[in-house]
Design a protein around this motif. Structure first.
Motif, mmCIF file in Angstrom:
data_model
loop_
_atom_site.group_PDB
_atom_site.id
_atom_site.type_symbol
_atom_site.label_atom_id
_atom_site.label_comp_id
_atom_site.label_asym_id
_atom_site.label_seq_id
_atom_site.Cartn_x
_atom_site.Cartn_y
_atom_site.Cartn_z
ATOM 1 N N SER A 177 -13.683 -5.710 12.952
ATOM 2 C CA SER A 177 -13.387 -6.945 12.225
ATOM 3 C C SER A 177 -11.897 -7.002 11.893
ATOM 4 O O SER A 177 -11.177 -5.998 11.942
ATOM 5 C CB SER A 177 -14.198 -6.994 10.936
ATOM 6 N N LEU A 178 -11.430 -8.198 11.525
ATOM 7 C CA LEU A 178 -10.034 -8.357 11.137
ATOM 8 C C LEU A 178 -9.719 -7.504 9.901
ATOM 9 O O LEU A 178 -8.652 -6.901 9.808
ATOM 10 C CB LEU A 178 -9.696 -9.828 10.874
ATOM 11 N N ASP A 226 -9.341 -3.964 11.131
ATOM 12 C CA ASP A 226 -8.073 -3.855 11.859
ATOM 13 C C ASP A 226 -6.888 -3.845 10.895
ATOM 14 O O ASP A 226 -5.926 -3.107 11.086
ATOM 15 C CB ASP A 226 -7.906 -5.015 12.852
ATOM 16 N N THR A 227 -6.961 -4.653 9.853
ATOM 17 C CA THR A 227 -5.885 -4.715 8.858
ATOM 18 C C THR A 227 -5.780 -3.388 8.126
ATOM 19 O O THR A 227 -4.679 -2.850 7.936
ATOM 20 C CB THR A 227 -6.126 -5.865 7.861
ATOM 21 N N ARG A 228 -6.907 -2.832 7.714
ATOM 22 C CA ARG A 228 -6.894 -1.532 7.034
ATOM 23 C C ARG A 228 -6.297 -0.459 7.940
ATOM 24 O O ARG A 228 -5.478 0.344 7.493
ATOM 25 C CB ARG A 228 -8.310 -1.121 6.616
ATOM 26 N N ALA A 229 -6.696 -0.449 9.190
ATOM 27 C CA ALA A 229 -6.174 0.547 10.129
ATOM 28 C C ALA A 229 -4.662 0.380 10.313
ATOM 29 O O ALA A 229 -3.926 1.365 10.375
ATOM 30 C CB ALA A 229 -6.899 0.441 11.472
ATOM 31 N N ALA A 230 -4.196 -0.863 10.398
ATOM 32 C CA ALA A 230 -2.764 -1.119 10.560
ATOM 33 C C ALA A 230 -1.982 -0.646 9.341
ATOM 34 O O ALA A 230 -0.895 -0.077 9.460
ATOM 35 C CB ALA A 230 -2.525 -2.608 10.806
ATOM 36 N N ALA A 267 0.719 0.569 -4.877
ATOM 37 C CA ALA A 267 1.545 0.431 -6.081
ATOM 38 C C ALA A 267 1.572 -1.000 -6.596
ATOM 39 O O ALA A 267 2.125 -1.257 -7.663
ATOM 40 C CB ALA A 267 2.962 0.914 -5.792
ATOM 41 N N GLY A 268 1.014 -1.938 -5.838
ATOM 42 C CA GLY A 268 1.024 -3.331 -6.262
ATOM 43 C C GLY A 268 2.367 -3.999 -6.056
ATOM 44 O O GLY A 268 2.681 -4.992 -6.713
ATOM 45 N N LEU A 269 3.168 -3.496 -5.148
ATOM 46 C CA LEU A 269 4.512 -4.016 -4.903
ATOM 47 C C LEU A 269 4.621 -4.835 -3.630
ATOM 48 O O LEU A 269 5.715 -5.265 -3.277
ATOM 49 C CB LEU A 269 5.508 -2.846 -4.802
ATOM 50 N N LEU A 270 3.528 -5.047 -2.968
ATOM 51 C CA LEU A 270 3.549 -5.686 -1.660
ATOM 52 C C LEU A 270 3.372 -7.195 -1.770
ATOM 53 O O LEU A 270 2.456 -7.671 -2.442
ATOM 54 C CB LEU A 270 2.429 -5.096 -0.795
ATOM 55 N N ASN A 271 4.239 -7.924 -1.121
ATOM 56 C CA ASN A 271 4.079 -9.368 -0.969
ATOM 57 C C ASN A 271 3.062 -9.538 0.162
ATOM 58 O O ASN A 271 3.375 -9.319 1.329
ATOM 59 C CB ASN A 271 5.416 -10.008 -0.621
ATOM 60 N N HIS A 272 1.851 -9.900 -0.198
ATOM 61 C CA HIS A 272 0.760 -9.947 0.777
ATOM 62 C C HIS A 272 1.043 -10.899 1.940
ATOM 63 O O HIS A 272 0.752 -10.576 3.091
ATOM 64 C CB HIS A 272 -0.557 -10.330 0.085
ATOM 65 N N SER A 273 1.609 -12.060 1.648
ATOM 66 C CA SER A 273 1.883 -13.035 2.716
ATOM 67 C C SER A 273 2.938 -12.519 3.685
ATOM 68 O O SER A 273 2.767 -12.612 4.906
ATOM 69 C CB SER A 273 2.341 -14.364 2.116
ATOM 70 N N ALA A 274 4.014 -11.964 3.149
ATOM 71 C CA ALA A 274 5.081 -11.436 4.011
ATOM 72 C C ALA A 274 4.573 -10.237 4.807
ATOM 73 O O ALA A 274 4.854 -10.109 6.004
ATOM 74 C CB ALA A 274 6.302 -11.058 3.179
ATOM 75 N N ALA A 289 -5.482 -12.153 2.995
ATOM 76 C CA ALA A 289 -6.720 -12.034 2.222
ATOM 77 C C ALA A 289 -7.334 -10.649 2.407
ATOM 78 O O ALA A 289 -7.828 -10.043 1.441
ATOM 79 C CB ALA A 289 -7.711 -13.128 2.639
ATOM 80 N N ALA A 290 -7.283 -10.134 3.624
ATOM 81 C CA ALA A 290 -7.797 -8.782 3.883
ATOM 82 C C ALA A 290 -6.979 -7.732 3.128
ATOM 83 O O ALA A 290 -7.534 -6.756 2.606
ATOM 84 C CB ALA A 290 -7.790 -8.494 5.389
ATOM 85 N N LEU A 291 -5.673 -7.948 3.039
ATOM 86 C CA LEU A 291 -4.818 -7.029 2.273
ATOM 87 C C LEU A 291 -5.195 -7.047 0.791
ATOM 88 O O LEU A 291 -5.260 -5.997 0.142
ATOM 89 C CB LEU A 291 -3.342 -7.408 2.434
ATOM 90 N N ARG A 292 -5.435 -8.218 0.253
ATOM 91 C CA ARG A 292 -5.826 -8.334 -1.165
ATOM 92 C C ARG A 292 -7.145 -7.599 -1.430
ATOM 93 O O ARG A 292 -7.292 -6.885 -2.431
ATOM 94 C CB ARG A 292 -5.937 -9.796 -1.574
ATOM 95 N N ARG A 293 -8.104 -7.765 -0.521
ATOM 96 C CA ARG A 293 -9.395 -7.084 -0.694
ATOM 97 C C ARG A 293 -9.227 -5.564 -0.560
ATOM 98 O O ARG A 293 -9.836 -4.802 -1.314
ATOM 99 C CB ARG A 293 -10.414 -7.599 0.319
#
Length: 175
Positions: A2-3, A6-10, A23-30, A50-54
């Motif tokens: 799933s996407l 794949d996102t978690r693996a990346a 650390a909560g420092l990531l701009n999810h969109s960027a 959205a996958a990064l947020r989850r």
């Protein structure tokens, strides 16, 4: 896959992104836009964000811990093959990996930390030394000893960097 998988693996393949996400420092969109390109994720950047947020919700908070260790500097060490080390001084090498050894004669400096050290502490020290442009010729950890071999002029700065890294070693939590 799933996407989301794949996102978690990346992210897990790129420790700097993983650390920033934890650390909560990531701009999810960027980060999503970058991962779509860099990791060739087959998905819309908004869906990756959205996958990064989850994924972030499932991760433990980023934390560090101080390690009890004594850091010292030993000048005049060198790198040698194991055969050369056996022929030279009877003193034991500080570090031996395969056929290479850190011997007590040379033009380099060894930073030695003894105490509560491990591979995580070494990895953090090496990362910090790299950020400071300190070239590490050899490094290792075993038991209660950690060794980093640097150029003679880098010795004092390297001691401070290793001491600082041992004051805030990233806590390792399973993802």
């Amino acid at each position: 896959m799933s996407l989301a998988a794949d996102t978690r693996a990346a992210v897990q393949a790129r420790p700097f992104v993983f650390d920033a996400l934890r650390a909560g420092l990531l701009n999810h969109s960027a980060a999503a836009a970058w991962l779509v390109e860099a990791a060739a994720l087959d998905g819309d950047p908004d869906a990756v964000a959205a996958a990064l947020r989850r994924f972030r919700e499932d991760l433990p908070a980023y934390a560090t811990a101080s390690r009890g260790a004594t850091v010292s500097m030993r000048s005049g060490v060198g790198l040698s093959t194991a055969d050369d080390a056996a022929e030279g001084d009877a003193a034991e090498p500080l570090l031996r990996v395969g056929d290479a050894a850190v011997v007590p004669e040379g033009d380099r400096t060894a930073i030695v930390a003894t105490g509560d050290v491990d591979a995580t502490a070494l990895a953090d020290a090496l990362r910090r030394l790299a950020v400071r442009d300190v070239d590490v010729a050899a490094a290792g950890v075993a038991g209660d000893a950690l060794v980093c071999v640097v150029g003679r002029r880098d010795g004092p700065d390297a001691v401070r960097v290793v001491e600082a890294s041992l004051d805030a070693v990233p806590a390792t939590e399973p993802a």
